[in-house]
Design an enzyme around this catalytic site. Structure first.
Site, short mmCIF file in Angstrom:
data_model
loop_
_atom_site.label_atom_id
_atom_site.label_comp_id
_atom_site.label_asym_id
_atom_site.label_seq_id
_atom_site.Cartn_x
_atom_site.Cartn_y
_atom_site.Cartn_z
N GLY A 71 0.81 -1.20 0.00
CA GLY A 71 0.00 0.00 0.00
C GLY A 71 0.85 1.25 0.00
O GLY A 71 0.51 2.26 -0.63
N THR A 72 1.98 1.20 0.69
CA THR A 72 2.89 2.35 0.74
C THR A 72 3.42 2.68 -0.65
O THR A 72 3.44 3.85 -1.06
CB THR A 72 4.07 2.06 1.69
N GLN A 180 -6.98 0.08 5.19
CA GLN A 180 -7.71 -0.54 6.31
C GLN A 180 -9.17 -0.85 5.94
O GLN A 180 -9.88 -1.46 6.74
CB GLN A 180 -7.68 0.39 7.53
N SER A 200 -3.45 -3.29 0.39
CA SER A 200 -2.32 -4.12 0.80
C SER A 200 -2.86 -5.46 1.27
O SER A 200 -3.67 -5.51 2.21
CB SER A 200 -1.54 -3.43 1.93
N ALA A 201 -2.43 -6.54 0.63
CA ALA A 201 -3.05 -7.85 0.83
C ALA A 201 -2.97 -8.35 2.26
O ALA A 201 -3.86 -9.05 2.74
CB ALA A 201 -2.42 -8.88 -0.11
N THR A 238 9.66 -7.70 -12.27
CA THR A 238 8.94 -8.96 -12.48
C THR A 238 7.82 -9.10 -11.46
O THR A 238 8.04 -8.94 -10.26
CB THR A 238 9.91 -10.17 -12.37
N CYS A 328 3.43 9.57 23.35
CA CYS A 328 4.86 9.44 23.68
C CYS A 328 5.10 8.01 24.14
O CYS A 328 5.05 7.71 25.33
CB CYS A 328 5.24 10.44 24.77
#
Length: 377
Positions: A71-72, A180, A200-201, A238, A328
Site C-alpha cells: 500500500g505504501t 484498512q 495491501s493484501a 517482475t 509518547c
C-alpha cells in the site's frame, strides 16, 4: 500459555486457503510472466485473471488496477504521478494520515515546490468538511485531496462519498488510502467518485509484499521504477505472481463472507467495550473508536487513566499482542502523530493501546485480555 493476537490492523494471519493457492502456484506456475514460452504465458494469464477478478469487486475495469509491492508503494505511485504527470501543484491532506502520504507529500513539497494544506481535524479525529470545502474554494490551482478512508490508529471512518462529491464539485482529484478498508467494506467505484485508491493484501488475510493501486480510467501513469515496462509500463519489475494470486484468493474469501465476518467481529468489539467499561469508568476511547457506526469494526483505540510505559511489554509477556498508541510511546522518540494531533490537556501523556480484531479472534481471547488488564490496572 496460548498466544492471543489483537494486532490485526498491523497485519493479519494468512487464510489457509490463500496459503494453498500460493503453494500450488509456487510448484506449478513458476514461469516469468514476461517470457513468451508456455510457462511464461501461463504465469501471465494467471496474473491477468486475478486482475479481472479483483477489478470486479470494485466495479472497475482490469486496466485500472496496477499491482504493487505494498500500500505504501501504491500511495507513492499515486501522489508522485499526481504531481509529476498530472500537473497537481497543491495537495490537501490532514495531519493524521499514514506516513506513506504525509512523508511523500513533504518530499514533493521540498523537491517539486508544491503547496500542502491541511484540513482541520477535531478532537474526535474527524475531518472538518466545511473547512475542506473552504480550502477547495480558495484556489484554482490543480489540487489533489488525499484523505484515508479508515484511520489506521483510531479507526475513524471518513465520509468518503461526501468528500468525493466535494472534490468533483471543485474539479479536484481525490486519492484515498483505503488499506484498512479493502476486504472489510464494500466499495463500488462507480458510485464513489474516488480517482485513486490503494490496497495491501496482508491487511485482509493475504500475503505480505503485494498490493495494488487503482487509477481511474483516463489518467496516464508515469512509473517510479524503471527497467522492464511491466504492468503496462506503470511499474517495472517482475510481477510477484504467487503474491498476486494469494491476494486475489484472500479478496475473494473476504468479500464472499463480508457480512458474516463483519457481524461477528463487530460483536467482539462491542463485548470488549462493555467489559472495559466494567474495569473503570475512567477508561476512554480515542476518537470515535467506541462508536460502531463511525469507526471501523476491526479497530478499538483505548486510552487508560494512567501512564504505564511498560503496559505493551507486560501484555506481550502475558502472550497478548497489541499495538501502542500513546503520543509518547516507550522506546520511541516520535510517538503517535495521530494522538498528538487530537489529544490535549495531559490526555496525550496517558497510555493508549490499539486493539484490532479479525475473523480469527475468539471471544475467549477478549475475556483473557480483560482479566489481564484488570490485574494490571
Amino acid at each position: 500459555m496460548n498466544a492471543i493476537y489483537l494486532d490485526n490492523a498491523a497485519t493479519t494471519k494468512m487464510d489457509n486457503e490463500v496459503i494453498e493457492v500460493m503453494q500450488t502456484s509456487m510448484i506449478e506456475n513458476f514461469g516469468n510472466p514476461s517470457s513468451t514460452h508456455q510457462f511464461g504465458r501461463k504465469a501471465k494469464s494467471s496474473i491477468e485473471t486475478a486482475r479481472k477478478n479483483i477489478a470486479k469487486h470494485f466495479n472497475v475495469s482490469a486496466p485500472e488496477i496496477v499491482f504493487t509491492s505494498s500500500g505504501t508503494e501504491a500511495d507513492n505511485l499515486i501522489l508522485k504521478n499526481a504531481v509529476l504527470n498530472l500537473g497537481v501543484t497543491r495537495i490537501i491532506t490532514s495531519k493524521i494520515e499514514h506516513h506513506a502520504v504525509l512523508h511523500t507529500s513533504e518530499f514533493l513539497q521540498k523537491n517539486n515546490n508544491i503547496t500542502i494544506e491541511y484540513v482541520n481535524v477535531n478532537t474526535l479525529g474527524t475531518i472538518d468538511l466545511l473547512h475542506l470545502e473552504s480550502l477547495l474554494k480558495s484556489s484554482k490551482e490543480k489540487t489533489l485531496v488525499s484523505l484515508m478512508m479508515i484511520n489506521n490508529e483510531i479507526g475513524t471512518i471518513l465520509p468518503i462519498v461526501k468528500v468525493a462529491d466535494l472534490c468533483k464539485l471543485y474539479n479536484s482529484l481525490f486519492h484515498s488510502d483505503t488499506v484498512q478498508a479493502i476486504g472489510h467494506y464494500a466499495i463500488d467505484l462507480q458510485k464513489v467518485n474516488v480517482d485513486f485508491m490503494v490496497a495491501s493484501a496482508h491487511k485482509f488475510h493475504g500475503p505480505k509484499g503485494v498490493g495494488f493501486a487503482f487509477f481511474r480510467k483516463g489518467f496516464g501513469i508515469l512509473p517510479m521504477i524503471h527497467g522492464g515496462d511491466q504492468e503496462r509500463g506503470a511499474r517495472s519489475s517482475t510481477e510477484n505472481v504467487h503474491g498476486i494470486l494469494g491476494m486475489n484468493a484472500a479478496l475473494n474469501i473476504a468479500y464472499n463472507s463480508l457480512l458474516e465476518d463483519e457481524k461477528y467481529i463487530e460483536s467482539l468489539k462491542v463485548y470488549f467495550i462493555s467489559e472495559l467499561k466494567k474495569i473503570s469508568k475512567e477508561i476512554q476511547f480515542n476518537g470515535v473508536s467506541e462508536d460502531i457506526e463511525r469507526s471501523s469494526y476491526t479497530i478499538l483505540s483505548v486510552r487508560f487513566p494512567v501512564k504505564n510505559d511498560m503496559l505493551l511489554f507486560t501484555l506481550d509477556m502475558a502472550g497478548i499482542a497489541v499495538s501502542g498508541g500513546s503520543a509518547c510511546q516507550s522506546g520511541s522518540n516520535i510517538g503517535s502523530h495521530v494522538l498528538s494531533e487530537i489529544l490535549f490537556n495531559g490526555e496525550e501523556d496517558k497510555t493508549s493501546v490499539r486493539f484490532s480484531f479479525s475473523k480469527f479472534t475468539k471471544k475467549e481471547d477478549i475475556a483473557v485480555t480483560i482479566l489481564k488488564l484488570k490485574e494490571l490496572l
